[in-house]
Design an enzyme around this catalytic site. Sequence first.
Site, short mmCIF file in Angstrom:
data_model
loop_
_atom_site.label_atom_id
_atom_site.label_comp_id
_atom_site.label_asym_id
_atom_site.label_seq_id
_atom_site.Cartn_x
_atom_site.Cartn_y
_atom_site.Cartn_z
N ASN A 1 44.95 61.41 67.27
CA ASN A 1 43.89 61.24 68.25
C ASN A 1 42.54 61.19 67.52
OD1 ASN A 1 41.75 61.99 70.01
ND2 ASN A 1 43.21 62.72 71.52
N ASP B 1 39.46 60.78 68.86
CA ASP B 1 38.29 61.02 69.73
C ASP B 1 37.14 61.71 69.01
OD1 ASP B 1 39.82 60.06 71.82
OD2 ASP B 1 40.12 62.01 72.77
N HIS B 2 37.50 62.69 68.14
CA HIS B 2 36.41 63.52 67.62
C HIS B 2 35.70 62.91 66.42
CE1 HIS B 2 36.95 66.22 70.77
NE2 HIS B 2 38.23 66.39 70.50
N HIS C 1 40.98 58.77 74.09
CA HIS C 1 40.71 59.14 75.49
C HIS C 1 39.35 58.59 75.88
CE1 HIS C 1 40.33 62.73 78.55
NE2 HIS C 1 40.19 61.56 79.12
N ARG D 1 36.83 58.87 78.25
CA ARG D 1 36.43 59.75 79.36
C ARG D 1 35.44 59.05 80.26
NH1 ARG D 1 37.85 65.49 78.24
NH2 ARG D 1 36.80 65.91 80.19
N HIS E 1 32.85 60.72 73.98
CA HIS E 1 33.23 60.39 72.60
C HIS E 1 33.61 58.91 72.50
CE1 HIS E 1 37.04 61.75 74.33
NE2 HIS E 1 36.77 63.03 74.17
N GLU F 1 44.44 57.28 76.72
CA GLU F 1 44.36 58.40 77.66
C GLU F 1 43.25 58.16 78.65
OE1 GLU F 1 43.72 62.34 76.24
OE2 GLU F 1 45.23 62.08 74.69
N THR G 1 40.43 68.70 77.69
CA THR G 1 41.36 68.63 78.81
C THR G 1 42.07 69.98 78.95
OG1 THR G 1 41.65 66.36 78.13
CG2 THR G 1 43.14 67.16 79.83
N1 PXP Z 1 47.28 64.92 74.08
C1 PXP Z 1 46.46 64.82 75.16
C2 PXP Z 1 47.03 64.29 76.42
C3 PXP Z 1 45.10 65.18 75.07
O1 PXP Z 1 44.30 65.09 76.14
C4 PXP Z 1 44.59 65.61 73.82
C5 PXP Z 1 43.14 65.94 73.68
O2 PXP Z 1 42.37 64.85 73.97
C6 PXP Z 1 45.46 65.68 72.74
C7 PXP Z 1 46.81 65.35 72.90
C8 PXP Z 1 45.02 66.11 71.37
O3 PXP Z 1 44.57 67.43 71.42
P1 PXP Z 1 43.82 68.03 70.17
O4 PXP Z 1 42.60 67.20 69.96
O5 PXP Z 1 43.52 69.43 70.60
O6 PXP Z 1 44.77 67.96 69.02
#
Ligand code: PXP
Length: 247
Positions: free
Chosen positions: A9, A11-12, A45, A47, A52, A72, A103
């Site tokens: 993921n 996103d960050h 994701h 949002r 992000h 997502e 989330t």
């Molecule tokens: N799966 C889903 C459905 C999520 O919403 C997220 C966070 O956006 C993640 C996985 C990944 O979580 P993390 O960033 O805490 O590893």
Amino acid sequence: MSKLRLGVNIDHVATVRNARGGDTPDPVRAAILAQDSGADGITAHLREDRRHIGDADIDALMDALTVPLNFEMAATDEMQKIALRHKPHAVCIVPEKREERTTEGGLEVAREENQLAHYIAPLRAAGCRVSIFIAADQRQIEAAHRIGAQVIELHTGAYCDAHAEGNFEKRDAELEKMRAMSAYAHDLGLEVHAGHGLTYDCVKPIAAFPEVMELNIGHFLIGESIFRGLQPAMAEMRRLMDEARAT
Ligand code: PXP
């Protein structure tokens, strides 16, 4: 046991970019690096508040990726239109609250069953695999199955938090719930994924569940990549996942 897929993921990476409002660091570059470093999929994701990932990131990811994109999104009309325009490999429906940092819980499928069934039908018809992000709760799993989702993603956040806080009684109870519910969902014919809050310290017990096919991991991996680089950070996660799978 089948090989466990690692979805990264990104996103960050976008969170850091957006802290300054410019173009760097580029989450799409991170996604390509993750893909080249062995990620089995990329998760992003979009949002509602675009805090992000942005719309242009999704356009660019769809163009650039050769591994599947797990898109997502909240179950809103706007997101459904975007998903239908892009037709990503998978759409993961998540609950979204503006005030939350991340989330926080799983989707209430049982309460919104009819609306959600109606909502996901066009996504399925467009060829997207529909995944529902839920707590390890039998009612929610049964509802996800009835509405026609192909995949459930179990929210591992409560387990990871309990582990980090040293509350091992709660951690083990959460783990047992997830163990039982991944088997239950698998027996119903659902593909089981898991994610949220996973780190090197807590990934192995989840990775060892034979029914879990994919882990989606973001925040920890992106943080760890500041110190090690993304490729080594992912390689260590991969090693732990494979080790858990082999025992
Ligand atoms: N799966 C889903 C459905 C999520 O919403 C997220 C966070 O956006 C993640 C996985 C990944 O979580 P993390 O960033 O805490 O590893």
